[in-house]
Design a protein around this motif. Structure first.
Motif, mmCIF file in Angstrom:
data_model
loop_
_atom_site.group_PDB
_atom_site.id
_atom_site.type_symbol
_atom_site.label_atom_id
_atom_site.label_comp_id
_atom_site.label_asym_id
_atom_site.label_seq_id
_atom_site.Cartn_x
_atom_site.Cartn_y
_atom_site.Cartn_z
ATOM 1 N N TYR A 326 -1.791 -13.843 50.050
ATOM 2 C CA TYR A 326 -3.036 -13.249 50.536
ATOM 3 C C TYR A 326 -3.811 -12.568 49.412
ATOM 4 C CZ TYR A 326 -0.902 -14.177 55.043
ATOM 5 O OH TYR A 326 -0.300 -14.793 56.120
ATOM 6 N N PRO A 328 -6.310 -14.092 46.925
ATOM 7 C CA PRO A 328 -6.973 -15.318 46.477
ATOM 8 C C PRO A 328 -7.690 -15.172 45.143
ATOM 9 C CG PRO A 328 -8.289 -14.243 48.163
ATOM 10 C CD PRO A 328 -7.032 -13.440 48.027
ATOM 11 N N ASN A 337 -9.931 -17.404 57.859
ATOM 12 C CA ASN A 337 -8.910 -17.951 56.966
ATOM 13 C C ASN A 337 -8.597 -16.899 55.902
ATOM 14 O OD1 ASN A 337 -7.378 -19.352 55.065
ATOM 15 N ND2 ASN A 337 -8.526 -21.256 55.343
ATOM 16 N N THR A 339 -6.584 -17.079 53.441
ATOM 17 C CA THR A 339 -6.180 -17.619 52.140
ATOM 18 C C THR A 339 -7.373 -17.881 51.233
ATOM 19 O OG1 THR A 339 -6.246 -19.960 52.795
ATOM 20 C CG2 THR A 339 -4.216 -18.734 53.262
ATOM 21 N N ARG A 343 -14.109 -14.633 53.167
ATOM 22 C CA ARG A 343 -13.699 -14.970 54.531
ATOM 23 C C ARG A 343 -14.742 -14.484 55.534
ATOM 24 N NH1 ARG A 343 -10.530 -11.275 57.946
ATOM 25 N NH2 ARG A 343 -9.824 -12.396 59.813
ATOM 26 N N THR A 393 -13.329 -24.037 53.155
ATOM 27 C CA THR A 393 -11.927 -24.427 53.029
ATOM 28 C C THR A 393 -11.257 -24.345 54.387
ATOM 29 O OG1 THR A 393 -11.732 -23.726 50.736
ATOM 30 C CG2 THR A 393 -9.702 -23.769 52.023
ATOM 31 N N GLY A 395 -7.417 -24.698 56.309
ATOM 32 C CA GLY A 395 -5.990 -24.694 56.006
ATOM 33 C C GLY A 395 -5.659 -23.772 54.854
ATOM 34 N N ASP A 396 -4.623 -24.114 54.096
ATOM 35 C CA ASP A 396 -4.095 -23.250 53.040
ATOM 36 C C ASP A 396 -4.986 -23.305 51.804
ATOM 37 O OD1 ASP A 396 -2.659 -21.736 51.298
ATOM 38 O OD2 ASP A 396 -0.903 -23.053 51.225
ATOM 39 N N HIS A 398 -4.656 -21.541 49.182
ATOM 40 C CA HIS A 398 -3.865 -21.411 47.957
ATOM 41 C C HIS A 398 -3.496 -22.776 47.384
ATOM 42 C CE1 HIS A 398 -3.737 -17.226 48.769
ATOM 43 N NE2 HIS A 398 -2.887 -17.295 49.764
ATOM 44 N N ALA A 399 -3.422 -23.778 48.248
ATOM 45 C CA ALA A 399 -3.043 -25.107 47.783
ATOM 46 C C ALA A 399 -4.093 -25.703 46.856
ATOM 47 C CB ALA A 399 -2.825 -26.039 48.973
ATOM 48 N N GLU A 400 -5.333 -25.200 46.963
ATOM 49 C CA GLU A 400 -6.388 -25.707 46.103
ATOM 50 C C GLU A 400 -6.282 -25.176 44.683
ATOM 51 O OE1 GLU A 400 -10.139 -24.873 47.875
ATOM 52 O OE2 GLU A 400 -9.706 -25.968 49.720
#
Length: 462
Positions: A326, A328, A337, A339, A343, A393, A395-396, A398-400
């Motif tokens: 949490y 970013p 979201n 992540t 937001r 964005t 979903g997650d 952080h995956a980006e």
């Protein structure tokens, strides 16, 4: 009302306070430096009216000091005018009682002999952007959330601080207890005192949350006009730290005090109202998001890389981004979201009248006046230029990974800030130069030191 101050403060405010609190013997007068730290003096009761009549001199080098209070000569502010003082005047509405110490407190701001705000103080930086918003027909509104740890002031045998014992039971937390109401009960004596102090200080603290780190908590503050929202952070941090010490514990606002625990952020919630108080970021009649708000988010995204030194101003600030819990370190945005960096709470059509966006990147160590100023300034630029925020964005986030446009380190952030025309315009040329000189001096000082971790890893091995 007797106006005697270029800040707009009235002598009546001091006289009424003295009459209402005949036993208050002294007053903390608090000036906020470039690091968001309160510096100033404690004056005696008989000196308060003089503060409102003629101000109080404080050295200008307060804005040329590093976080430890050492002068940084490269700022060019140390011996300016022979090291002379300038007068500080009370900020209206901030005179209040600190009940846990039975002293008054008032925030002050520095002015020149001509009655103009000094150009090296953080608070006027925000006031300039607020005035710019008002000229465009907007009233900025906001609130901050503060995350922090309660820690034992006594280090262990390895010299490390751990989570503090609960004031009610004396137990020590042994693991994460996120959103535990029972944990909040065990710390309730301390937080009851914090809430009592906040009520006397004109500070509306709201929800208390047991956060994801061991001994970590979050307090939210009520939404209001943006200048007072930033003032609230200065007042709240002093209150939390002072009350904690009287319970035998310390509150730390380091953004990453423990490498294996979650970091502490300072989330800014922001919206714009019209002259009647109506929220201009409210959802559209068809429940779609406000184009004005989306343009504002586009403006903030466009400048995020340049402002990272404002949002993460210290070496420890960058440890918070080492593990994405949490926290970013990106320029992403999204709806409901946690992540993403920017937001929009809630979903379209639900709570749309109170719609706003939340800037989640800043650490709790950041200066709230600077954070609010660069966020508002970028939002206004985005509105003026009809900037598209790009796709949200899902979903997650952080995956980006970290946005390619963002700095990778503290030193990279210093370099980016130095070459940023946007940050220079927001801070003003002299404060921009001084702030960067301080940050470079801090970087060089810490870069020259070998840490205990380095000794553990390398000292007797390589």
């Amino acid at each position: 009302m007797t106006h005697t101050s270029p800040s707009g403060a009235c002598l009546d405010e001091a006289q009424q306070f003295l009459a209402a609190h005949p036993d208050a013997p002294a007053f903390d007068i608090v000036m906020t430096d470039c690091h968001g730290i309160g510096r100033g003096k404690i004056i005696r009761r008989h000196e308060l009216e003089a503060l409102y009549r003629s101000g109080r001199p404080i050295p200008t080098n307060i804005f040329a000091q590093d976080v430890t209070g050492r002068d940084v000569e490269a700022t060019g502010l140390i011996l300016e005018d022979g090291g002379a003082d300038q007068r500080c005047w009370p900020i209206p509405g901030t005179l209040a009682l600190q009940p846990h110490v039975n002293r008054g407190q008032v925030l002050v701001s520095m002015f020149t002999d001509a009655g103009l705000p000094t150009d090296v103080e953080p608070r006027p930086v925000l006031l300039r952007q607020i005035e710019r918003a008002r000229q465009a027909g907007f009233t900025p509104m906001g609130a901050f959330e503060l995350e922090f740890y309660l820690v034992d002031p006594q280090p262990d045998a390895q010299g490390r601080h751990g989570p503090a014992r609960y004031p009610l039971t004396g137990r020590r937390p042994i693991g994460p207890n996120a959103l535990s109401v029972d944990e909040l009960d065990e710390v309730s004596p301390l937080f009851d005192a914090i809430y009592e102090g906040a009520a006397k200080l004109g500070l509306t603290l709201e929800s208390l949350i047991s956060e994801y780190g061991v001994g970590q908590f979050e307090l939210t503050i009520r939404y209001r006009d943006l200048a007072r929202a930033a003032d609230d952070v200065i007042i709240a941090k002093r209150l939390i730290r002072s009350v904690a010490r009287r319970f035998g514990v310390e509150a730390t606002f380091m953004p990453k005090p423990f490498g294996d625990q979650s970091g502490s952020g300072m989330h800014l919630h922001l919206s714009l109202a019209d002259s009647s108080g109506a929220n201009l970021f409210a959802d559209q009649p068809d429940n779609s998001l406000s184009p004005l708000m989306l343009n504002a988010i586009g403006g903030v995204r466009a400048t995020l890389g340049e402002t990272m030194l404002i949002l993460a101003p210290f070496l420890n600030s960058w440890r918070r981004f080492a593990s994405a819990v949490y926290s970013p370190a990106s320029d992403s945005w999204g709806v409901d979201n946690r992540t993403v960096a920017l937001r929009i709470p809630g979903t379209p059509g639900v709570g749309g009248a109170t719609r706003h966006f939340e800037h989640r990147v800043a650490g709790v160590d950041a200066n709230p006046y600077f954070v609010a100023a660069v966020t508002l300034g970028a939002a206004l630029d985005g509105i003026r230029n009809h900037r598209d925020p790009g796709p949200p964005t899902h979903g997650d986030g952080h995956a980006e990974g970290r946005g390619r446009s963002l700095p990778r380190s503290w030193l990279d952030a210093i370099d980016r800030c130095e070459h940023s025309a946007f940050v220079r315009e927001i801070l003003g040329a002299r404060l921009h130069h001084a702030f960067l000189a301080i940050k470079r001096a801090e970087y060089e000082q810490l870069a020259a030191q070998a840490t205990a971790v380095e000794w553990d890893h390398y000292g007797f091995i390589i």
